[in-house]
Design a protein around this motif. Structure first.
Motif, PDB file in Angstrom:
ATOM      1  N   ILE A  69     -76.052 104.059 -47.490  1.00 50.33           N
ATOM      2  CA  ILE A  69     -77.061 104.375 -48.498  1.00 50.33           C
ATOM      3  C   ILE A  69     -76.738 103.589 -49.755  1.00 50.33           C
ATOM      4  O   ILE A  69     -75.676 103.746 -50.354  1.00 50.33           O
ATOM      5  CB  ILE A  69     -77.097 105.886 -48.796  1.00 50.33           C
ATOM      6  CG1 ILE A  69     -77.417 106.676 -47.519  1.00 50.33           C
ATOM      7  CG2 ILE A  69     -78.109 106.200 -49.879  1.00 50.33           C
ATOM      8  CD1 ILE A  69     -77.397 108.179 -47.708  1.00 50.33           C
ATOM      9  N   THR A  70     -77.644 102.697 -50.142  1.00 45.84           N
ATOM     10  CA  THR A  70     -77.522 101.935 -51.380  1.00 45.84           C
ATOM     11  C   THR A  70     -78.558 102.472 -52.372  1.00 45.84           C
ATOM     12  O   THR A  70     -79.412 103.280 -51.992  1.00 45.84           O
ATOM     13  CB  THR A  70     -77.758 100.437 -51.130  1.00 45.84           C
ATOM     14  OG1 THR A  70     -79.155 100.232 -50.844  1.00 45.84           O
ATOM     15  CG2 THR A  70     -76.913  99.946 -49.962  1.00 45.84           C
ATOM     16  N   PRO A  71     -78.503 102.046 -53.635  1.00 45.96           N
ATOM     17  CA  PRO A  71     -79.515 102.533 -54.582  1.00 45.96           C
ATOM     18  C   PRO A  71     -80.945 102.248 -54.146  1.00 45.96           C
ATOM     19  O   PRO A  71     -81.864 102.978 -54.517  1.00 45.96           O
ATOM     20  CB  PRO A  71     -79.165 101.785 -55.875  1.00 45.96           C
ATOM     21  CG  PRO A  71     -77.688 101.522 -55.765  1.00 45.96           C
ATOM     22  CD  PRO A  71     -77.448 101.262 -54.317  1.00 45.96           C
ATOM     23  N   ASP A  72     -81.153 101.204 -53.359  1.00 47.55           N
ATOM     24  CA  ASP A  72     -82.509 100.810 -53.004  1.00 47.55           C
ATOM     25  C   ASP A  72     -82.858 101.020 -51.538  1.00 47.55           C
ATOM     26  O   ASP A  72     -84.035 101.054 -51.191  1.00 47.55           O
ATOM     27  CB  ASP A  72     -82.731  99.324 -53.340  1.00 47.55           C
ATOM     28  CG  ASP A  72     -82.565  99.044 -54.824  1.00 47.55           C
ATOM     29  OD1 ASP A  72     -83.081  99.846 -55.621  1.00 47.55           O
ATOM     30  OD2 ASP A  72     -81.916  98.046 -55.163  1.00 47.55           O
ATOM     31  N   SER A  73     -81.865 101.119 -50.655  1.00 45.91           N
ATOM     32  CA  SER A  73     -82.168 101.073 -49.226  1.00 45.91           C
ATOM     33  C   SER A  73     -81.307 102.033 -48.416  1.00 45.91           C
ATOM     34  O   SER A  73     -80.233 102.453 -48.853  1.00 45.91           O
ATOM     35  CB  SER A  73     -81.942  99.648 -48.674  1.00 45.91           C
ATOM     36  OG  SER A  73     -82.732  98.697 -49.335  1.00 45.91           O
ATOM     37  N   LEU A  74     -81.830 102.384 -47.231  1.00 46.53           N
ATOM     38  CA  LEU A  74     -81.026 102.958 -46.153  1.00 46.53           C
ATOM     39  C   LEU A  74     -80.819 101.841 -45.140  1.00 46.53           C
ATOM     40  O   LEU A  74     -81.783 101.264 -44.642  1.00 46.53           O
ATOM     41  CB  LEU A  74     -81.758 104.131 -45.488  1.00 46.53           C
ATOM     42  CG  LEU A  74     -82.049 105.359 -46.339  1.00 46.53           C
ATOM     43  CD1 LEU A  74     -82.851 106.366 -45.538  1.00 46.53           C
ATOM     44  CD2 LEU A  74     -80.760 105.996 -46.803  1.00 46.53           C
ATOM     45  N   ILE A  75     -79.568 101.536 -44.821  1.00 46.10           N
ATOM     46  CA  ILE A  75     -79.257 100.425 -43.918  1.00 46.10           C
ATOM     47  C   ILE A  75     -78.570 100.981 -42.674  1.00 46.10           C
ATOM     48  O   ILE A  75     -77.481 101.551 -42.760  1.00 46.10           O
ATOM     49  CB  ILE A  75     -78.350  99.380 -44.604  1.00 46.10           C
ATOM     50  CG1 ILE A  75     -78.991  98.893 -45.909  1.00 46.10           C
ATOM     51  CG2 ILE A  75     -78.084  98.210 -43.661  1.00 46.10           C
ATOM     52  CD1 ILE A  75     -78.080  98.002 -46.730  1.00 46.10           C
ATOM     53  N   TYR A  76     -79.233 100.837 -41.531  1.00 45.58           N
ATOM     54  CA  TYR A  76     -78.665 101.260 -40.258  1.00 45.58           C
ATOM     55  C   TYR A  76     -78.081 100.027 -39.561  1.00 45.58           C
ATOM     56  O   TYR A  76     -78.763  99.004 -39.426  1.00 45.58           O
ATOM     57  CB  TYR A  76     -79.726 101.915 -39.373  1.00 45.58           C
ATOM     58  CG  TYR A  76     -80.213 103.237 -39.906  1.00 45.58           C
ATOM     59  CD1 TYR A  76     -79.621 104.432 -39.495  1.00 45.58           C
ATOM     60  CD2 TYR A  76     -81.258 103.309 -40.820  1.00 45.58           C
ATOM     61  CE1 TYR A  76     -80.050 105.655 -39.986  1.00 45.58           C
ATOM     62  CE2 TYR A  76     -81.692 104.532 -41.321  1.00 45.58           C
ATOM     63  CZ  TYR A  76     -81.080 105.687 -40.899  1.00 45.58           C
ATOM     64  OH  TYR A  76     -81.510 106.891 -41.383  1.00 45.58           O
ATOM     65  N   ARG A  77     -76.830 100.144 -39.118  1.00 42.56           N
ATOM     66  CA  ARG A  77     -76.148  99.005 -38.503  1.00 42.56           C
ATOM     67  C   ARG A  77     -75.675  99.365 -37.108  1.00 42.56           C
ATOM     68  O   ARG A  77     -75.163 100.463 -36.862  1.00 42.56           O
ATOM     69  CB  ARG A  77     -74.943  98.584 -39.345  1.00 42.56           C
ATOM     70  CG  ARG A  77     -75.303  97.966 -40.682  1.00 42.56           C
ATOM     71  CD  ARG A  77     -74.058  97.387 -41.357  1.00 42.56           C
ATOM     72  NE  ARG A  77     -74.389  96.636 -42.557  1.00 42.56           N
ATOM     73  CZ  ARG A  77     -74.423  97.140 -43.774  1.00 42.56           C
ATOM     74  NH1 ARG A  77     -74.129  98.430 -43.956  1.00 42.56           N
ATOM     75  NH2 ARG A  77     -74.747  96.395 -44.817  1.00 42.56           N
ATOM     76  N   THR A  78     -75.825  98.410 -36.184  1.00 45.35           N
ATOM     77  CA  THR A  78     -75.296  98.568 -34.836  1.00 45.35           C
ATOM     78  C   THR A  78     -74.950  97.182 -34.304  1.00 45.35           C
ATOM     79  O   THR A  78     -75.077  96.178 -35.023  1.00 45.35           O
ATOM     80  CB  THR A  78     -76.299  99.303 -33.918  1.00 45.35           C
ATOM     81  OG1 THR A  78     -75.655  99.618 -32.683  1.00 45.35           O
ATOM     82  CG2 THR A  78     -77.544  98.462 -33.663  1.00 45.35           C
ATOM     83  N   LEU A  79     -74.523  97.102 -33.058  1.00 47.82           N
ATOM     84  CA  LEU A  79     -74.098  95.829 -32.464  1.00 47.82           C
ATOM     85  C   LEU A  79     -74.712  95.664 -31.079  1.00 47.82           C
ATOM     86  O   LEU A  79     -74.815  96.629 -30.315  1.00 47.82           O
ATOM     87  CB  LEU A  79     -72.571  95.783 -32.339  1.00 47.82           C
ATOM     88  CG  LEU A  79     -71.743  95.945 -33.615  1.00 47.82           C
ATOM     89  CD1 LEU A  79     -70.266  96.107 -33.263  1.00 47.82           C
ATOM     90  CD2 LEU A  79     -71.932  94.745 -34.522  1.00 47.82           C
TER      91      LEU A  79
END
Length: 296
Positions: A69-79
């Motif tokens: 969780i950043t101030p501007d975005s939700l970032i989902y990461r996988t591989l």
């Protein structure tokens, strides 16, 4: 190949990864069984022989993905993992393993906000007292529940702290319950689209979803007060920044034991079971069945 070797669609609640079997552009097709998604090594969900593609479909929180969780975005990461099986001759190898990072970015700002929730009124009567009016209220609270939240704007990834309360005045002691809560884009519970947060006489069904931590707060501060938290959400495909939450509150005598029709139940993901704020666990069993109506 001319086609992109890996394509990602970031959808509302899931991601779809399409992998061309000519992964390295050499004309040599990789084995579909050698491709997996995420640290949990999820297998592909379908194949497209006509296009020589392998398709993975997974929820944003599935297969071991992580969220930032950043101030501007939700970032989902996988591989995306490629681990080639041994060649027919184990002495030689013809391809190297590969790990391809995948990210889905979702904006947080200007998606969700709420105006103050206004208190409502409801009558209560009993054989022991003349009918009078009780003051029911719902309030958005700050993080430590010490005061009403001074502003009403929210972002995805935030948590709503909602406090339900009833003014008992001269009544015998009462216990408060939240029977149901529905979120809509316009006033009233019958508009469409709508999303049910609490249902079945006090089951916090929003907490049953894999990607939420929504739950009642236990123990309650007083019998005539009940608190619960909800992960902030928005309605898909709608740009409005206002959501209405309508709840039905009710009371019982404080000395009446909670039962399937008068309860506050949250889903405990660690134990994979429903648990009440007070009372025995069996009063929550109907939450899973989705029917808590009295047999009579």
């Amino acid at each position: 190949s001319q086609q992109q070797p890996v394509m990602v669609q970031c959808q509302e609640a899931q991601l779809v990864v399409t992998v061309h079997r000519d992964l390295f552009g050499t004309g040599r097709l990789v084995n579909a069984a050698d491709l997996t998604l995420g640290p949990a090594a999820c297998k592909h969900s379908s194949l497209n022989p006509a296009h020589n593609t392998v398709i993975f479909t997974a929820g944003l929180h599935e297969c071991g993905s992580t969220v930032q969780i950043t101030p501007d975005s939700l970032i989902y990461r996988t591989l995306l993992n490629y681990d080639p099986s041994p060649a027919s001759n184990p002495v030689i190898i013809r391809s190297n393993p590969a790990v391809i990072p995948i990210e889905c970015h979702y904006p947080r700002r200007e998606n969700v906000s709420s105006n103050a929730i206004r208190p409502t009124w409801a009558p209560f009567s009993s054989m022991l007292s003349a009918e009078e009016r009780l003051v029911f209220s719902l309030r958005l609270m700050n993080e430590d529940w010490s005061a009403e939240r001074p502003f009403t704007g929210f972002q995805l990834g935030d948590v709503l702290n909602i406090q339900a309360e009833v003014g008992t005045e001269s009544h015998v002691p009462l216990r408060l319950f939240v029977d149901s809560c529905v979120a809509t884009l316009s006033p009233g519970t019958d508009s469409s689209p709508h999303y049910t947060i609490i249902d079945f006489n006090g089951c916090l069904v929003d907490g049953r979803s894999d990607d939420t931590s929504s739950a009642f707060i236990t123990p309650r501060p007083r019998e005539d007060m009940l608190r619960f938290k909800i992960d902030v959400f928005r309605f898909a495909g709608d740009t409005r920044n206002l959501i209405y939450i309508t709840c039905h509150l009710k009371v019982t005598p404080a000395d009446q034991a909670p039962d399937p029709l008068n309860k506050a139940c949250s889903f405990n993901k660690a134990r994979n079971t429903w648990a009440p704020v007070e009372g025995t666990r069996d009063i929550c069993s109907c939450c899973e069945m989705g029917n808590c109506e009295s047999p009579a």
